[in-house]
Design an enzyme around this catalytic site. Structure first.
Site, short mmCIF file in Angstrom:
data_model
loop_
_atom_site.label_atom_id
_atom_site.label_comp_id
_atom_site.label_asym_id
_atom_site.label_seq_id
_atom_site.Cartn_x
_atom_site.Cartn_y
_atom_site.Cartn_z
N HIS A 257 -0.96 5.46 12.07
CA HIS A 257 -1.02 5.05 10.66
C HIS A 257 -1.50 6.21 9.79
O HIS A 257 -0.84 6.60 8.82
CB HIS A 257 -1.97 3.86 10.54
CG HIS A 257 -2.11 3.31 9.16
ND1 HIS A 257 -1.43 2.19 8.72
CD2 HIS A 257 -2.84 3.73 8.09
CE1 HIS A 257 -1.74 1.96 7.44
NE2 HIS A 257 -2.59 2.87 7.04
N GLU A 258 -2.62 6.79 10.15
CA GLU A 258 -3.18 7.88 9.33
C GLU A 258 -2.30 9.12 9.39
O GLU A 258 -2.17 9.84 8.40
CB GLU A 258 -4.62 8.19 9.75
CG GLU A 258 -5.61 7.02 9.62
CD GLU A 258 -5.61 6.32 8.27
OE1 GLU A 258 -5.35 6.97 7.24
OE2 GLU A 258 -5.86 5.08 8.24
N HIS A 261 0.30 8.75 6.77
CA HIS A 261 -0.23 9.16 5.46
C HIS A 261 -0.26 10.69 5.37
O HIS A 261 0.10 11.28 4.36
CB HIS A 261 -1.67 8.67 5.28
CG HIS A 261 -1.81 7.23 4.88
ND1 HIS A 261 -1.23 6.70 3.75
CD2 HIS A 261 -2.50 6.19 5.44
CE1 HIS A 261 -1.55 5.41 3.64
NE2 HIS A 261 -2.32 5.07 4.65
N GLU A 287 1.21 3.88 1.41
CA GLU A 287 1.06 2.94 2.51
C GLU A 287 2.40 2.71 3.22
O GLU A 287 2.42 2.40 4.41
CB GLU A 287 0.46 1.64 1.96
CG GLU A 287 -0.07 0.67 2.99
CD GLU A 287 -1.31 1.17 3.74
OE1 GLU A 287 -1.92 2.19 3.36
OE2 GLU A 287 -1.65 0.52 4.76
MG MG Z 1 -3.42 3.08 4.89
#
Ligand code: MG
Length: 496
Positions: A257-258, A261, A287
């Site tokens: 997830h990170e 980003h 996101e």
């Molecule tokens: Mg996030």
């Protein structure tokens, strides 16, 4: 042109201060010794004040009033700087400072309230915060729905009415799917990633996954923090994850997830650093990048197939008798009774968001009081998810957002999933055999697609236009619902 350059020079100085503030925040969460907070809060408030004053200054205002942009990039930069600047001029510095002081007090009271499972510790602070945020919204636009004003702080270019429609569509469909899955009563594998995992091996695995996805360690770091997050810019992107020695997916999925980003940050154009065209678009788009990698890649059967040999090699005992199907089911199970948003599966997650959206909207409107929150929360959870939390710590007190005044923020998480599905669908159409490529660990074509269609543009286009350019359509919930229907029909052997 001279006026334009002067504006950019001034804005670059403001952006420099804001970047330094972000680095101070990273340090506070990752490195700083506990007592450091006493100096840090003063450093942060001094820099915040300078940044605000520069942005709200009469000189910048005059320059912005006279400038005439001569290209589409200039036009976008001026549009974005003006938007920020107009807001800064409308809100008195005193109020900004009051809110930021209240933030640290309210966050502190929230932490204690959660620990002691006692909402009354947090209640008076939240009441004050709600009043301050209403006041703030009133300064920005006295005639508008204050919730819309607060929401637009987080998502300025996707109308709240459109966001509302998306949430309504999701509620209608997802509650139906959840009911069908529960009626069917089929149990799937849940524990493939549970066991005892050596922390050094886990650390190396996470680093390897991040690098494999395309994260450049010469321009970034991966560290540890309680709540994983991403910060920084295209030259220095910092991500964090966390490790649970008993549950391996609790680090793998946050890392993916990170990293999602971070790939966005690292893909922003370098020469435009310090201007809006070199900065990322707001939360929904950001996101979408994290969720695309976490969900559409990380939770896919193809990725799990690619990952399994590394797991077997690093943790031979734990994965000896685990099959690919076990892994796939374990990262996608729909939880029977999970009250916590951050642990939710892709289907129930958005019901957690809808609950928060309805509550915060009613709170700002004055339809409910802060004192009513625990009960309202529990009632809604029962209606949407079919059970009540056991206490306020796993209910109304679970998220930090309201304590730091982030009201109108939650819907952007759902927008992220919706946009991720739409982007992934387009990428699948443009990239030949994307599934196969993921299975073989070839992530570069997907990253290149995102670089070309999203990352390189920074804030050049407004949110809806950016998505339309990338996919041919404005943001729509259709692709997300198709994806969920297909995935969970297959997993649970039913026709959703
Ligand atoms: Mg996030």
């Amino acid at each position: 042109m001279k006026g334009y350059q002067e504006i950019i020079d001034r804005y670059r100085r403001i952006a420099g201060i804001n970047d330094a503030l972000e680095l101070l925040n990273w340090d506070q969460q990752v490195m700083m010794p506990e007592e450091g907070i006493r100096a840090r809060s003063k450093q942060v408030s001094a820099l915040s004040r300078i940044s605000h004053e520069k942005l709200a200054s009469d000189e910048l205002d005059e320059l912005l009033g006279e400038v005439s942009p001569t290209s589409s990039i200039q036009d976008a930069n001026i549009r974005e700087i003006k938007r920020e600047q107009e807001k800064a001029r409308k809100v008195p510095l005193k109020l900004v400072e009051k809110i930021s002081e209240k933030e640290s007090e309210a966050m502190d009271s929230w932490q204690r309230a959660r620990k002691e499972d006692d909402f009354s510790i947090f209640e008076p602070h939240l009441e004050e915060m709600v009043e301050l945020k209403k006041e703030y919204a009133h300064h920005i636009d006295p005639g508008a729905d204050p919730y819309r004003v607060l929401y637009e702080d987080h998502e300025p270019y996707l109308r709240l009415s459109r966001m509302h429609e998306i949430l309504e569509t999701l509620r209608e469909n997802l509650t139906g799917y959840l009911e069908r899955i529960r009626e069917e009563g089929k149990t799937i594998e849940k524990t493939a990633f549970e066991g005892q995992f050596d922390s050094e091996e886990a650390r190396q695995l996470n680093r390897e996954i991040s690098e494999m996805m395309g994260f450049e360690f010469e321009r970034g770091r991966l560290d540890v923090s309680t709540h994983p997050f991403t910060s920084g810019n295209q030259f220095d992107t910092r991500i964090t994850t966390r490790y649970n020695e008993k549950r391996l997916q609790e680090s793998i999925l946050p890392t993916m997830h990170e990293t999602g980003h971070a790939l966005y940050q690292q893909g922003l154009p370098g020469e435009k650093y310090g201007t809006p065209a070199g900065q990322s678009r707001e939360l929904g788009i950001h996101e979408s990048q994290s969720r695309l990698w976490e969900n559409h890649v990380g939770r896919s059967k193809e990725f799990q197939k690619h990952l399994l040999p590394s797991l077997e090699e690093r943790f031979p005992e734990e994965f000896e008798s685990v099959t690919l199907q076990d892994c796939y089911e374990s990262v996608n199970q729909v939880y029977e009774r999970n009250p916590i948003r951050v642990n939710a599966d892709e289907l129930t997650y958005h019901l957690h968001i809808i609950l928060r959206y309805e509550i915060e909207r009613a709170l700002i409107k004055g339809d409910i009081e802060v004192a009513d929150l625990p009960e309202t929360w529990d009632d809604k959870m029962e209606r949407l998810l079919g059970f009540r939390p056991e206490n306020d710590s796993e209910g109304v007190l679970q998220d930090v957002h309201w304590s730091i005044g982030a009201i109108g923020y939650f819907p952007t998480y759902t927008l992220g999933s919706v946009i991720a599905a739409q982007l992934f669908k387009s990428a699948e159409e443009d990239i030949e055999d994307l599934d196969e490529k993921i299975e073989n660990g070839e992530f570069r074509p997907l990253l290149d697609w995102l670089r070309e269609n999203i990352h390189q543009h920074g804030q050049r286009f407004k949110t809806e236009d950016l998505i339309e350019k990338a996919t041919g359509e404005k943001p729509t919930a259709d692709y997300f619902l198709d994806y969920i229907r297909e995935k969970y029909s297959d997993l649970y052997g039913i026709e959703l």
